[in-house]
Design a protein around this motif. Structure first.
Motif, PDB file in Angstrom:
ATOM      1  N   SER A 147      33.434  71.600  52.153  1.00  0.00           N
ATOM      2  CA  SER A 147      33.714  73.025  52.341  1.00  0.00           C
ATOM      3  C   SER A 147      35.198  73.274  52.584  1.00  0.00           C
ATOM      4  O   SER A 147      35.765  74.258  52.086  1.00  0.00           O
ATOM      5  CB  SER A 147      32.893  73.576  53.519  1.00  0.00           C
ATOM      6  OG  SER A 147      33.172  72.842  54.710  1.00  0.00           O
ATOM      7  N   ASN A 148      35.846  72.387  53.332  1.00  0.00           N
ATOM      8  CA  ASN A 148      37.290  72.524  53.572  1.00  0.00           C
ATOM      9  C   ASN A 148      38.092  72.245  52.303  1.00  0.00           C
ATOM     10  O   ASN A 148      39.040  72.965  51.969  1.00  0.00           O
ATOM     11  CB  ASN A 148      37.744  71.572  54.670  1.00  0.00           C
ATOM     12  CG  ASN A 148      37.267  71.992  56.045  1.00  0.00           C
ATOM     13  OD1 ASN A 148      36.513  72.959  56.163  1.00  0.00           O
ATOM     14  ND2 ASN A 148      37.673  71.279  57.084  1.00  0.00           N
ATOM     15  N   ALA A 149      37.692  71.187  51.583  1.00  0.00           N
ATOM     16  CA  ALA A 149      38.380  70.858  50.342  1.00  0.00           C
ATOM     17  C   ALA A 149      38.270  72.004  49.344  1.00  0.00           C
ATOM     18  O   ALA A 149      39.226  72.311  48.620  1.00  0.00           O
ATOM     19  CB  ALA A 149      37.802  69.578  49.744  1.00  0.00           C
ATOM     20  N   HIS A 150      37.122  72.650  49.316  1.00  0.00           N
ATOM     21  CA  HIS A 150      36.919  73.771  48.391  1.00  0.00           C
ATOM     22  C   HIS A 150      37.891  74.911  48.671  1.00  0.00           C
ATOM     23  O   HIS A 150      38.401  75.558  47.748  1.00  0.00           O
ATOM     24  CB  HIS A 150      35.483  74.275  48.485  1.00  0.00           C
ATOM     25  CG  HIS A 150      35.180  75.384  47.531  1.00  0.00           C
ATOM     26  ND1 HIS A 150      35.280  76.719  47.898  1.00  0.00           N
ATOM     27  CD2 HIS A 150      34.827  75.368  46.223  1.00  0.00           C
ATOM     28  CE1 HIS A 150      34.978  77.472  46.851  1.00  0.00           C
ATOM     29  NE2 HIS A 150      34.694  76.690  45.831  1.00  0.00           N
ATOM     30  N   LEU A 151      38.182  75.170  49.933  1.00  0.00           N
ATOM     31  CA  LEU A 151      39.117  76.241  50.291  1.00  0.00           C
ATOM     32  C   LEU A 151      40.525  75.923  49.784  1.00  0.00           C
ATOM     33  O   LEU A 151      41.208  76.800  49.236  1.00  0.00           O
ATOM     34  CB  LEU A 151      39.132  76.451  51.808  1.00  0.00           C
ATOM     35  CG  LEU A 151      37.858  77.046  52.428  1.00  0.00           C
ATOM     36  CD1 LEU A 151      37.979  77.071  53.947  1.00  0.00           C
ATOM     37  CD2 LEU A 151      37.613  78.449  51.886  1.00  0.00           C
ATOM     38  N   TYR A 152      40.950  74.685  49.970  1.00  0.00           N
ATOM     39  CA  TYR A 152      42.268  74.294  49.464  1.00  0.00           C
ATOM     40  C   TYR A 152      42.302  74.410  47.936  1.00  0.00           C
ATOM     41  O   TYR A 152      43.270  74.927  47.356  1.00  0.00           O
ATOM     42  CB  TYR A 152      42.600  72.859  49.882  1.00  0.00           C
ATOM     43  CG  TYR A 152      43.067  72.722  51.302  1.00  0.00           C
ATOM     44  CD1 TYR A 152      44.378  73.031  51.657  1.00  0.00           C
ATOM     45  CD2 TYR A 152      42.205  72.274  52.298  1.00  0.00           C
ATOM     46  CE1 TYR A 152      44.820  72.905  52.969  1.00  0.00           C
ATOM     47  CE2 TYR A 152      42.630  72.140  53.617  1.00  0.00           C
ATOM     48  CZ  TYR A 152      43.937  72.461  53.945  1.00  0.00           C
ATOM     49  OH  TYR A 152      44.370  72.338  55.235  1.00  0.00           O
ATOM     50  N   LEU A 153      41.262  73.936  47.279  1.00  0.00           N
ATOM     51  CA  LEU A 153      41.219  73.980  45.824  1.00  0.00           C
ATOM     52  C   LEU A 153      41.221  75.408  45.301  1.00  0.00           C
ATOM     53  O   LEU A 153      41.843  75.705  44.276  1.00  0.00           O
ATOM     54  CB  LEU A 153      39.983  73.235  45.319  1.00  0.00           C
ATOM     55  CG  LEU A 153      40.049  71.705  45.458  1.00  0.00           C
ATOM     56  CD1 LEU A 153      38.670  71.102  45.231  1.00  0.00           C
ATOM     57  CD2 LEU A 153      41.052  71.108  44.478  1.00  0.00           C
ATOM     58  N   ALA A 154      40.544  76.314  46.018  1.00  0.00           N
ATOM     59  CA  ALA A 154      40.526  77.712  45.598  1.00  0.00           C
ATOM     60  C   ALA A 154      41.935  78.305  45.627  1.00  0.00           C
ATOM     61  O   ALA A 154      42.326  79.061  44.719  1.00  0.00           O
ATOM     62  CB  ALA A 154      39.592  78.521  46.506  1.00  0.00           C
ATOM     63  N   SER A 155      42.707  77.955  46.643  1.00  0.00           N
ATOM     64  CA  SER A 155      44.087  78.447  46.729  1.00  0.00           C
ATOM     65  C   SER A 155      44.951  77.826  45.637  1.00  0.00           C
ATOM     66  O   SER A 155      45.762  78.508  45.000  1.00  0.00           O
ATOM     67  CB  SER A 155      44.677  78.121  48.109  1.00  0.00           C
ATOM     68  OG  SER A 155      44.001  78.845  49.127  1.00  0.00           O
ATOM     69  N   PHE A 156      44.783  76.529  45.411  1.00  0.00           N
ATOM     70  CA  PHE A 156      45.557  75.858  44.362  1.00  0.00           C
ATOM     71  C   PHE A 156      45.200  76.408  42.980  1.00  0.00           C
ATOM     72  O   PHE A 156      46.070  76.536  42.110  1.00  0.00           O
ATOM     73  CB  PHE A 156      45.320  74.348  44.410  1.00  0.00           C
ATOM     74  CG  PHE A 156      45.946  73.659  45.596  1.00  0.00           C
ATOM     75  CD1 PHE A 156      47.176  74.064  46.083  1.00  0.00           C
ATOM     76  CD2 PHE A 156      45.319  72.587  46.219  1.00  0.00           C
ATOM     77  CE1 PHE A 156      47.774  73.432  47.163  1.00  0.00           C
ATOM     78  CE2 PHE A 156      45.896  71.948  47.305  1.00  0.00           C
ATOM     79  CZ  PHE A 156      47.127  72.368  47.789  1.00  0.00           C
ATOM     80  N   LEU A 157      43.930  76.716  42.768  1.00  0.00           N
ATOM     81  CA  LEU A 157      43.510  77.323  41.502  1.00  0.00           C
ATOM     82  C   LEU A 157      44.203  78.660  41.291  1.00  0.00           C
ATOM     83  O   LEU A 157      44.682  78.978  40.193  1.00  0.00           O
ATOM     84  CB  LEU A 157      41.994  77.526  41.496  1.00  0.00           C
ATOM     85  CG  LEU A 157      41.118  76.322  41.136  1.00  0.00           C
ATOM     86  CD1 LEU A 157      39.653  76.631  41.459  1.00  0.00           C
ATOM     87  CD2 LEU A 157      41.263  75.973  39.664  1.00  0.00           C
ATOM     88  N   HIS A 158      44.257  79.458  42.332  1.00  0.00           N
ATOM     89  CA  HIS A 158      44.874  80.786  42.244  1.00  0.00           C
ATOM     90  C   HIS A 158      46.337  80.697  41.858  1.00  0.00           C
ATOM     91  O   HIS A 158      46.854  81.542  41.103  1.00  0.00           O
ATOM     92  CB  HIS A 158      44.730  81.522  43.581  1.00  0.00           C
ATOM     93  CG  HIS A 158      45.280  82.914  43.566  1.00  0.00           C
ATOM     94  ND1 HIS A 158      46.565  83.204  43.993  1.00  0.00           N
ATOM     95  CD2 HIS A 158      44.741  84.084  43.152  1.00  0.00           C
ATOM     96  CE1 HIS A 158      46.784  84.504  43.845  1.00  0.00           C
ATOM     97  NE2 HIS A 158      45.698  85.055  43.351  1.00  0.00           N
ATOM     98  N   GLU A 159      47.028  79.643  42.319  1.00  0.00           N
ATOM     99  CA  GLU A 159      48.456  79.489  42.047  1.00  0.00           C
ATOM    100  C   GLU A 159      48.732  78.659  40.805  1.00  0.00           C
ATOM    101  O   GLU A 159      49.885  78.493  40.420  1.00  0.00           O
ATOM    102  CB  GLU A 159      49.150  78.838  43.250  1.00  0.00           C
ATOM    103  CG  GLU A 159      49.069  79.661  44.533  1.00  0.00           C
ATOM    104  CD  GLU A 159      49.714  81.031  44.387  1.00  0.00           C
ATOM    105  OE1 GLU A 159      50.656  81.173  43.575  1.00  0.00           O
ATOM    106  OE2 GLU A 159      49.284  81.961  45.089  1.00  0.00           O
ATOM    107  N   GLY A 160      47.690  78.124  40.167  1.00  0.00           N
ATOM    108  CA  GLY A 160      47.884  77.335  38.957  1.00  0.00           C
ATOM    109  C   GLY A 160      48.291  75.899  39.194  1.00  0.00           C
ATOM    110  O   GLY A 160      48.631  75.186  38.247  1.00  0.00           O
TER     111      GLY A 160
END
Length: 257
Positions: free
Chosen positions: A41-54
């Motif tokens: 769940s924590n990793a998913h939050l980081y990945l969601a932010s990284f996805l948003h920034e490309g």
């Protein structure tokens, strides 16, 4: 001296980016979480932010994650300031003026041959190639240079991925790409000292690429020209200019003659 304060969440996030940089394939969320030692769940939050920034991208079919286009751009920006690019710029500019074709410099990145510097020709290239663009190994002249001089174990995984996808830079692989063996490609390219792809393989354009070597006589880059198809005489002149440019850059990098 007191150590400067740092932002812990950024350091944690970079553990994910370092993991993605080290592997040679995209990873599912569970493997990323296990690899960096945090709950999914924590990793998913980081990945969601990284996805948003490309910085990270997610395969829409498999759901796996890998480094995204902005991560490639960051790496390319660093390379643009390196001695390789700085030593090459004037040579590439001269080659562009001499041939009037697009000229690019590529190095080996974690995802394959990666453009780090490009100058457009008189006729704009068909793919809008820019710094950060990653090229296929089998269907491009640039890729075939790396395929011919790098160790097989360094390229074989990407080759298999390209064969299984059956899609090249200019569309579906034709038989020459699909059925070609690495040994045959490398033998021909090393004999000629140059790699070529004709318009059928390069989106209607003629491409030629030559290797650049470092002080250890190891392949470190490829210089490629891309432009309209030429007759045999004009193509021979262009390839001679390309070889001379690659040889001069190798000399500047300390390559033995």
């Amino acid at each position: 001296m007191r150590e400067p304060r740092r932002i812990k969440s950024i350091e944690v996030g970079f553990r994910i980016l370092r993991l993605l940089e080290q592997v040679q394939e995209k990873l599912p969320l569970r493997d990323i979480a296990a690899g960096v030692g945090m709950p999914a769940s924590n990793a998913h939050l980081y990945l969601a932010s990284f996805l948003h920034e490309g910085v990270v991208e997610r395969d829409p079919v498999s759901g796996r994650y890998g480094l995204g286009p902005f991560a490639v751009q960051l790496g390319s920006a660093a390379l643009r300031h390196s001695s390789l690019v700085e030593r090459a710029k004037d040579l590439l500019s001269q080659l562009r003026t001499q041939t009037r074709h697009s000229v690019s410099l590529a190095v080996w990145g974690n995802r394959g041959p990666t453009i780090v510097f490009n100058i457009d020709g008189d006729e704009y290239g068909p793919m809008g190639i820019r710094a950060g663009h990653v090229l296929p190994l089998l269907s491009t002249a640039t890729g075939r240079v790396f395929l011919s001089w790098l160790p097989t174990e360094q390229t074989e995984q990407l080759v298999e991925q390209e064969r299984s996808s059956s899609v090249g830079l200019a569309g579906n692989f034709d038989a020459r790409i699909r059925d070609a063996t690495i040994v045959d490609i490398a033998r021909d390219v090393r004999r000629e000292g140059i790699a070529r792809t004709d318009p059928a393989m390069s989106g209607g354009f003629f491409a030629a690429s030559a290797p650049v070597f470092d002080q250890m006589r190891q392949l470190c880059a490829a210089i490629t020209t891309l432009g309209p198809e030429l007759d045999s005489t004009a193509a021979a002149r262009l390839e001679e200019a390309l070889r001379n440019t690659a040889d001069e850059l190798s000399r500047r990098l300390g390559a033995p003659r």
